[in-house]
Design an enzyme around this catalytic site. Structure first.
Site, PDB file in Angstrom:
ATOM      1  N   TYR A  47       1.576 -13.069   8.531  1.00  0.00           N
ATOM      2  CA  TYR A  47       1.618 -11.629   8.251  1.00  0.00           C
ATOM      3  C   TYR A  47       1.780 -10.838   9.544  1.00  0.00           C
ATOM      4  O   TYR A  47       1.551 -11.337  10.643  1.00  0.00           O
ATOM      5  CB  TYR A  47       0.362 -11.179   7.504  1.00  0.00           C
ATOM      6  CG  TYR A  47      -0.863 -10.992   8.379  1.00  0.00           C
ATOM      7  CD1 TYR A  47      -1.251  -9.717   8.790  1.00  0.00           C
ATOM      8  CD2 TYR A  47      -1.632 -12.078   8.792  1.00  0.00           C
ATOM      9  CE1 TYR A  47      -2.379  -9.535   9.577  1.00  0.00           C
ATOM     10  CE2 TYR A  47      -2.747 -11.900   9.583  1.00  0.00           C
ATOM     11  CZ  TYR A  47      -3.129 -10.620   9.971  1.00  0.00           C
ATOM     12  OH  TYR A  47      -4.231 -10.439  10.768  1.00  0.00           O
ATOM     13  N   ARG A  77       7.275 -11.410  16.898  1.00  0.00           N
ATOM     14  CA  ARG A  77       6.087 -12.269  16.775  1.00  0.00           C
ATOM     15  C   ARG A  77       6.052 -12.951  15.405  1.00  0.00           C
ATOM     16  O   ARG A  77       5.628 -14.110  15.286  1.00  0.00           O
ATOM     17  CB  ARG A  77       4.805 -11.461  16.996  1.00  0.00           C
ATOM     18  CG  ARG A  77       3.555 -12.317  17.030  1.00  0.00           C
ATOM     19  CD  ARG A  77       2.324 -11.532  17.445  1.00  0.00           C
ATOM     20  NE  ARG A  77       1.985 -10.481  16.503  1.00  0.00           N
ATOM     21  CZ  ARG A  77       0.967  -9.636  16.661  1.00  0.00           C
ATOM     22  NH1 ARG A  77       0.200  -9.713  17.734  1.00  0.00           N
ATOM     23  NH2 ARG A  77       0.711  -8.700  15.777  1.00  0.00           N
ATOM     24  N   ARG A  90       0.873 -27.430  -6.896  1.00  0.00           N
ATOM     25  CA  ARG A  90      -0.025 -27.670  -5.772  1.00  0.00           C
ATOM     26  C   ARG A  90       0.106 -29.085  -5.221  1.00  0.00           C
ATOM     27  O   ARG A  90      -0.162 -30.066  -5.906  1.00  0.00           O
ATOM     28  CB  ARG A  90      -1.474 -27.405  -6.187  1.00  0.00           C
ATOM     29  CG  ARG A  90      -2.459 -27.461  -5.011  1.00  0.00           C
ATOM     30  CD  ARG A  90      -3.879 -27.180  -5.477  1.00  0.00           C
ATOM     31  NE  ARG A  90      -4.777 -27.112  -4.340  1.00  0.00           N
ATOM     32  CZ  ARG A  90      -5.355 -28.168  -3.748  1.00  0.00           C
ATOM     33  NH1 ARG A  90      -5.105 -29.385  -4.203  1.00  0.00           N
ATOM     34  NH2 ARG A  90      -6.171 -28.009  -2.724  1.00  0.00           N
ATOM     35  N   LYS A 136      -0.127 -15.925  13.686  1.00  0.00           N
ATOM     36  CA  LYS A 136      -0.739 -14.855  12.885  1.00  0.00           C
ATOM     37  C   LYS A 136      -0.770 -15.270  11.412  1.00  0.00           C
ATOM     38  O   LYS A 136      -0.050 -14.748  10.550  1.00  0.00           O
ATOM     39  CB  LYS A 136       0.000 -13.533  13.088  1.00  0.00           C
ATOM     40  CG  LYS A 136      -0.837 -12.310  12.698  1.00  0.00           C
ATOM     41  CD  LYS A 136      -0.183 -11.038  13.207  1.00  0.00           C
ATOM     42  CE  LYS A 136      -0.930  -9.780  12.773  1.00  0.00           C
ATOM     43  NZ  LYS A 136      -2.287  -9.699  13.374  1.00  0.00           N
ATOM     44  N   GLU A 144     -11.691 -12.988  21.614  1.00  0.00           N
ATOM     45  CA  GLU A 144     -10.990 -11.738  21.305  1.00  0.00           C
ATOM     46  C   GLU A 144     -11.781 -11.021  20.225  1.00  0.00           C
ATOM     47  O   GLU A 144     -12.800 -11.517  19.744  1.00  0.00           O
ATOM     48  CB  GLU A 144      -9.555 -12.016  20.837  1.00  0.00           C
ATOM     49  CG  GLU A 144      -9.441 -12.919  19.627  1.00  0.00           C
ATOM     50  CD  GLU A 144      -7.998 -13.301  19.313  1.00  0.00           C
ATOM     51  OE1 GLU A 144      -7.085 -12.581  19.729  1.00  0.00           O
ATOM     52  OE2 GLU A 144      -7.804 -14.324  18.628  1.00  0.00           O
ATOM     53  N   LEU A 154      -4.422 -14.439  19.801  1.00  0.00           N
ATOM     54  CA  LEU A 154      -3.162 -13.895  19.310  1.00  0.00           C
ATOM     55  C   LEU A 154      -2.499 -13.089  20.427  1.00  0.00           C
ATOM     56  O   LEU A 154      -3.176 -12.297  21.093  1.00  0.00           O
ATOM     57  CB  LEU A 154      -3.423 -12.984  18.106  1.00  0.00           C
ATOM     58  CG  LEU A 154      -2.178 -12.441  17.412  1.00  0.00           C
ATOM     59  CD1 LEU A 154      -1.480 -13.549  16.626  1.00  0.00           C
ATOM     60  CD2 LEU A 154      -2.539 -11.286  16.483  1.00  0.00           C
TER      61      LEU A 154
END
Length: 285
Positions: A33, A52, A100, A147, A179, A203
């Site tokens: 995301y 990114r 799945r 991310k 962070e 990140l």
């Protein structure tokens, strides 16, 4: 008027926006995301966020069949359809829907979802007061540079912060600040900004990159290194950077007052420069 959401090529009222229960983002957190800020109806540094996104998708071998120009166009259409002046556009891409099974399915089509959120970034009340931060053990996986939508570690950290009456959490591993739960952590000593080096531990922050580009406009210097919790408690100032917080002062850390409990001049100057940058569309030269 219902908010408009983008799902796989369609712009839909949010109550009609749905994805499959077999989507791998839902079942495995197999997705990436990004969040791009919007100020004055304009995207802030969106190209950097999409770069990114491309990197993160590449790290997990997730095909991204949309060009960067196509994704920018979708963002801009979302801003227009939702009459968004200030806030953010959330983008999520997953590997898609399939029965799945852990290995990547063959011939699967990625799922793309975007939605907007109206928020007050520039004049948020916490700009004047600073935010309260508490520390929390870093429970996340080793590829924090990706991310990923797998955010349970961050959810637990932010829930802990909320239960303590704090605004956010800083994650700590082996006595070192990693962070923020959803931001880059910084401390200030004299005229020096300190934040840890980029690696798989953190990140690569888009706002972090912008702040470093602004240093030529100031008399501040940057020291890229790790710092301990004890060092942070002794710092002259502390702040976080992120797409939604911009540059946000930290005035309390684990109940310890930072800079007499008020935002410091270095942080406020950096925020001033960043907001000016964001109002112009946020594109680094």
């Amino acid at each position: 008027m219902s908010r408009i959401v983008y799902v796989n090529g369609e712009y839909l009222p949010e109550e009609e926006a749905k994805i499959s229960v077999f989507d791998r983002g839902f079942i495995f957190a197999d997705g990436i995301y990004e969040v791009s800020a919007v100020l004055g109806g304009k995207l802030v540094d969106c190209e950097a966020h999409l770069a990114r996104l491309e990197r993160s998708c590449g790290e997990i071998n997730l095909p991204l069949p949309w060009s960067r120009a196509e994704l920018v166009a979708i963002h801009e259409e979302m801003i227009k359809r939702n009459a968004l002046d200030e806030g953010g556009v959330y983008l999520q891409v997953t590997r898609g829907a399939a029965d799945r099974d852990f290995p990547f399915p063959k011939d699967i089509k990625p799922t793309l979802v975007l939605f907007t959120q109206a928020r007050n970034y520039v004049n948020a009340p916490t700009v004047k007061t600073g935010i309260k931060v508490v520390t929390f053990p870093d429970l996340r996986w080793e590829r924090r540079d990706i991310k990923s939508v797998g955010l349970l570690g961050q959810v637990l950290a932010k829930q802990f912060a909320a239960e303590q009456g704090a605004n956010d959490a800083w994650l700590v591993e082996d006595g070192v600040v990693t962070e923020g739960a959803s931001a880059t952590a910084w401390i200030v000593k004299g005229k020096t900004l300190i934040s840890r080096p980029l690696s798989n531990k953190v990140l690569p922050g888009i706002t972090r990159k912008a702040v470093l580009a602004f240093l030529a406009e100031t008399d501040f210097t940057f020291e890229e290194r790790t710092f301990t919790l004890e060092e942070a408690l002794d710092a002259e100032e502390a702040f976080i950077t992120s797409a939604t917080a911009f540059v946000m002062p930290v005035t309390s850390l684990d109940g310890h007052t930072i800079h007499n409990g008020a935002p410091g001049p270095t942080t406020l100057r950096l925020r001033e420069i960043y907001v000016d940058f964001a109002r112009k569309g946020g594109v680094l030269g």
